[in-house]
Design an enzyme around this catalytic site. Structure first.
Site, PDB file in Angstrom:
ATOM      1  N   ASP A  18       0.864  -1.189   0.000  1.00 33.34           N
ATOM      2  CA  ASP A  18       0.000   0.000   0.000  1.00 33.34           C
ATOM      3  C   ASP A  18       0.904   1.244   0.000  1.00 33.34           C
ATOM      4  O   ASP A  18       2.116   1.138   0.210  1.00 33.34           O
ATOM      5  CB  ASP A  18      -0.915  -0.012   1.243  1.00 33.34           C
ATOM      6  CG  ASP A  18      -1.909   1.153   1.258  1.00 33.34           C
ATOM      7  OD1 ASP A  18      -2.424   1.518   0.194  1.00 33.34           O
ATOM      8  OD2 ASP A  18      -2.160   1.708   2.342  1.00 33.34           O
ATOM      9  N   SER A  19       0.273   2.392  -0.167  1.00 30.53           N
ATOM     10  CA  SER A  19       1.030   3.644  -0.073  1.00 30.53           C
ATOM     11  C   SER A  19       1.293   4.011   1.386  1.00 30.53           C
ATOM     12  O   SER A  19       2.135   4.854   1.685  1.00 30.53           O
ATOM     13  CB  SER A  19       0.231   4.774  -0.716  1.00 30.53           C
ATOM     14  OG  SER A  19      -1.010   4.917  -0.025  1.00 30.53           O
ATOM     15  N   TYR A  50      -1.347   8.078  -2.985  1.00 28.32           N
ATOM     16  CA  TYR A  50      -1.531   7.644  -4.371  1.00 28.32           C
ATOM     17  C   TYR A  50      -2.754   8.305  -5.019  1.00 28.32           C
ATOM     18  O   TYR A  50      -2.815   8.476  -6.224  1.00 28.32           O
ATOM     19  CB  TYR A  50      -1.767   6.129  -4.401  1.00 28.32           C
ATOM     20  CG  TYR A  50      -0.538   5.262  -4.391  1.00 28.32           C
ATOM     21  CD1 TYR A  50       0.747   5.800  -4.441  1.00 28.32           C
ATOM     22  CD2 TYR A  50      -0.675   3.868  -4.357  1.00 28.32           C
ATOM     23  CE1 TYR A  50       1.862   4.967  -4.443  1.00 28.32           C
ATOM     24  CE2 TYR A  50       0.432   3.033  -4.371  1.00 28.32           C
ATOM     25  CZ  TYR A  50       1.702   3.580  -4.411  1.00 28.32           C
ATOM     26  OH  TYR A  50       2.792   2.765  -4.425  1.00 28.32           O
ATOM     27  N   GLY A  51      -3.764   8.601  -4.179  1.00 28.83           N
ATOM     28  CA  GLY A  51      -5.107   8.912  -4.676  1.00 28.83           C
ATOM     29  C   GLY A  51      -5.214  10.039  -5.677  1.00 28.83           C
ATOM     30  O   GLY A  51      -6.107  10.043  -6.519  1.00 28.83           O
ATOM     31  N   CYS A  82      -4.499  -2.015  -1.589  1.00 30.33           N
ATOM     32  CA  CYS A  82      -4.710  -0.616  -1.958  1.00 30.33           C
ATOM     33  C   CYS A  82      -5.630  -0.580  -3.176  1.00 30.33           C
ATOM     34  O   CYS A  82      -5.260  -1.094  -4.236  1.00 30.33           O
ATOM     35  CB  CYS A  82      -3.350   0.005  -2.300  1.00 30.33           C
ATOM     36  SG  CYS A  82      -3.477   1.678  -2.967  1.00 30.33           S
ATOM     37  N   ASN A  83      -6.806   0.001  -3.019  1.00 31.66           N
ATOM     38  CA  ASN A  83      -7.744   0.058  -4.153  1.00 31.66           C
ATOM     39  C   ASN A  83      -7.205   0.924  -5.282  1.00 31.66           C
ATOM     40  O   ASN A  83      -7.407   0.622  -6.463  1.00 31.66           O
ATOM     41  CB  ASN A  83      -9.089   0.635  -3.702  1.00 31.66           C
ATOM     42  CG  ASN A  83      -9.870  -0.330  -2.833  1.00 31.66           C
ATOM     43  OD1 ASN A  83     -10.695  -1.084  -3.332  1.00 31.66           O
ATOM     44  ND2 ASN A  83      -9.604  -0.327  -1.538  1.00 31.66           N
ATOM     45  N   THR A  84      -6.545   2.012  -4.916  1.00 31.83           N
ATOM     46  CA  THR A  84      -6.029   2.931  -5.940  1.00 31.83           C
ATOM     47  C   THR A  84      -5.020   2.208  -6.829  1.00 31.83           C
ATOM     48  O   THR A  84      -5.025   2.380  -8.058  1.00 31.83           O
ATOM     49  CB  THR A  84      -5.370   4.147  -5.256  1.00 31.83           C
ATOM     50  OG1 THR A  84      -6.273   4.660  -4.265  1.00 31.83           O
ATOM     51  CG2 THR A  84      -5.054   5.236  -6.242  1.00 31.83           C
ATOM     52  N   CYS A 196     -11.319   2.200  -0.167  1.00 34.98           N
ATOM     53  CA  CYS A 196      -9.923   2.574   0.057  1.00 34.98           C
ATOM     54  C   CYS A 196      -9.550   1.854   1.342  1.00 34.98           C
ATOM     55  O   CYS A 196     -10.306   1.897   2.322  1.00 34.98           O
ATOM     56  CB  CYS A 196      -9.763   4.080   0.232  1.00 34.98           C
ATOM     57  SG  CYS A 196      -8.130   4.561   0.861  1.00 34.98           S
ATOM     58  N   THR A 197      -8.395   1.172   1.334  1.00 28.62           N
ATOM     59  CA  THR A 197      -8.063   0.326   2.483  1.00 28.62           C
ATOM     60  C   THR A 197      -7.753   1.135   3.745  1.00 28.62           C
ATOM     61  O   THR A 197      -7.726   0.579   4.840  1.00 28.62           O
ATOM     62  CB  THR A 197      -6.882  -0.596   2.141  1.00 28.62           C
ATOM     63  OG1 THR A 197      -5.796   0.214   1.646  1.00 28.62           O
ATOM     64  CG2 THR A 197      -7.284  -1.605   1.085  1.00 28.62           C
ATOM     65  N   HIS A 198      -7.535   2.428   3.592  1.00 29.62           N
ATOM     66  CA  HIS A 198      -7.384   3.268   4.785  1.00 29.62           C
ATOM     67  C   HIS A 198      -8.712   3.417   5.545  1.00 29.62           C
ATOM     68  O   HIS A 198      -8.716   3.609   6.762  1.00 29.62           O
ATOM     69  CB  HIS A 198      -6.917   4.673   4.401  1.00 29.62           C
ATOM     70  CG  HIS A 198      -5.445   4.809   4.138  1.00 29.62           C
ATOM     71  ND1 HIS A 198      -4.808   4.200   3.091  1.00 29.62           N
ATOM     72  CD2 HIS A 198      -4.489   5.519   4.802  1.00 29.62           C
ATOM     73  CE1 HIS A 198      -3.520   4.524   3.112  1.00 29.62           C
ATOM     74  NE2 HIS A 198      -3.301   5.324   4.144  1.00 29.62           N
TER      75      HIS A 198
HETATM   76  N1  DGL Z   1      -4.981   2.878   0.734  1.00 31.47           N
HETATM   77  C1  DGL Z   1      -5.087   3.329  -0.595  1.00 31.47           C
HETATM   78  C2  DGL Z   1      -6.330   2.793  -1.293  1.00 31.47           C
HETATM   79  O1  DGL Z   1      -6.839   1.761  -0.920  1.00 31.47           O
HETATM   80  C3  DGL Z   1      -4.804   4.721  -1.039  1.00 31.47           C
HETATM   81  C4  DGL Z   1      -4.436   5.830  -0.200  1.00 31.47           C
HETATM   82  C5  DGL Z   1      -3.679   6.909  -0.984  1.00 31.47           C
HETATM   83  O2  DGL Z   1      -2.458   6.761  -1.039  1.00 31.47           O
HETATM   84  O3  DGL Z   1      -4.301   7.815  -1.548  1.00 31.47           O
HETATM   85  O4  DGL Z   1      -6.816   3.370  -2.235  1.00 31.47           O
END
Ligand code: DGL
Length: 277
Positions: A18-19, A50-51, A82-84, A196-198
């Site tokens: 992930d980021s 990343y977003g 990480c979805n992104t 988003c995994t966050h």
């Molecule tokens: N955790 C990441 C996701 O699932 C992205 C967070 C980011 O870096 O913007 O999309």
């Protein structure tokens, strides 16, 4: 492509990429379902977040850093936590790596199947919300349902802050909750997809501060089931207790913020500063 169990290191391990701290929401679910699996973490803190990054820059970056971290960790599979990253680079990662790659997919299919009102909210980074991959998922699985797109980049920062020990307030979540509930059709939302995994790291606060009770759905449990499937497929046997976790970062972590966020996994930390070439 996977080449069979003889190729892999021992004991079995997965690298969750992930980021930032989003890998933790996925790791908690994998640990709950598969306690014997050794978990390593690949955090591209050198390119966080990343977003909001352009696709043409992000895609090669993800492939390069994830590949370097897979080599360094000797993990048996890559979990793109990480979805992104997943919605952008899964095909390239699968073409590049010889190990299985498990990708997070926004939980649109189960949400569309389970909504009673026919209205769901898709809460994600700007990148994931606007991605062709996500639009295809909606067209395929939520055709006929109303999907309200809710870009919520500030939740990424708030999840990182929470894991640093900060308290998240109602006021900080108000703008996102407003975008979910006070928009056209928002009064009908009964499921919000946390794509988003966050975001699952803030589930408790979202639940507490939302104007009414809805379901907050994420992909962690499905990811863990897919990891289990691969372990069976590859005939990898797990010990009762996992080996020590490694935390690989693409940049230095001078104030130990990332290391502290991952403390529950007691990882050995390494800055892999040449991971991006
Ligand atoms: N955790 C990441 C996701 O699932 C992205 C967070 C980011 O870096 O913007 O999309």
């Amino acid at each position: 492509m996977p080449t069979g169990s003889g190729h892999f290191s021992s004991p079995p391990s997965a690298l969750i990429f992930d980021s930032g701290v989003g890998a933790i929401s996925i790791a908690r679910e994998i640990r709950r379902q598969i306690p014997g699996l050794t978990l390593h973490f690949g955090v591209d803190n050198g390119f966080y977040p990343y977003g909001d990054k352009p696709e043409e820059v992000l895609r090669p970056r993800i492939v390069q850093v994830a590949t370097a971290m897979m080599a360094a960790s000797q993990a048996d599979m890559l979990v793109v936590g990480c979805n992104t990253a997943s919605t952008l680079a899964l095909p390239e990662l699968r073409d590049t790596l010889e190990h299985p790659v498990v990708g997070v997919v926004p939980a649109i299919k189960p949400a569309a199947a389970e909504t009673r009102s026919g209205t769901i909210a898709l809460v994600a980074t700007e990148g994931t919300v606007s991605r062709g991959y996500t639009r295809d998922l909606i067209a395929q699985f939520a055709n006929g349902q109303r999907v309200i797109n809710v870009p919520a980049p500030e939740l990424v920062q708030l999840a990182e802050a929470k894991l640093r020990g900060e308290t998240i307030t109602a006021g900080q979540l108000a703008p996102v909750l407003h975008r979910i509930f006070d928009t056209a059709g928002g009064d009908k939302v009964d499921i919000a997809v946390l794509a988003c995994t966050h975001f699952p790291l803030l589930r408790e606060e979202l639940d507490r501060f939302a104007p009414r009770s809805i379901r907050w759905l994420d992909s962690g449990p499905a990811i863990a089931r897919r990891v289990r499937w691969w372990l069976d497929e590859l005939k990898l046997e797990l010990p009762d207790t996992p080996a020590a976790s490694q935390l690989l970062m693409s940049a230095e972590d001078p104030d130990n913020r990332i290391a502290l966020a991952f403390a529950e996994f007691s990882p050995q930390c390494h800055a892999l500063t040449d991971a991006a070439g």
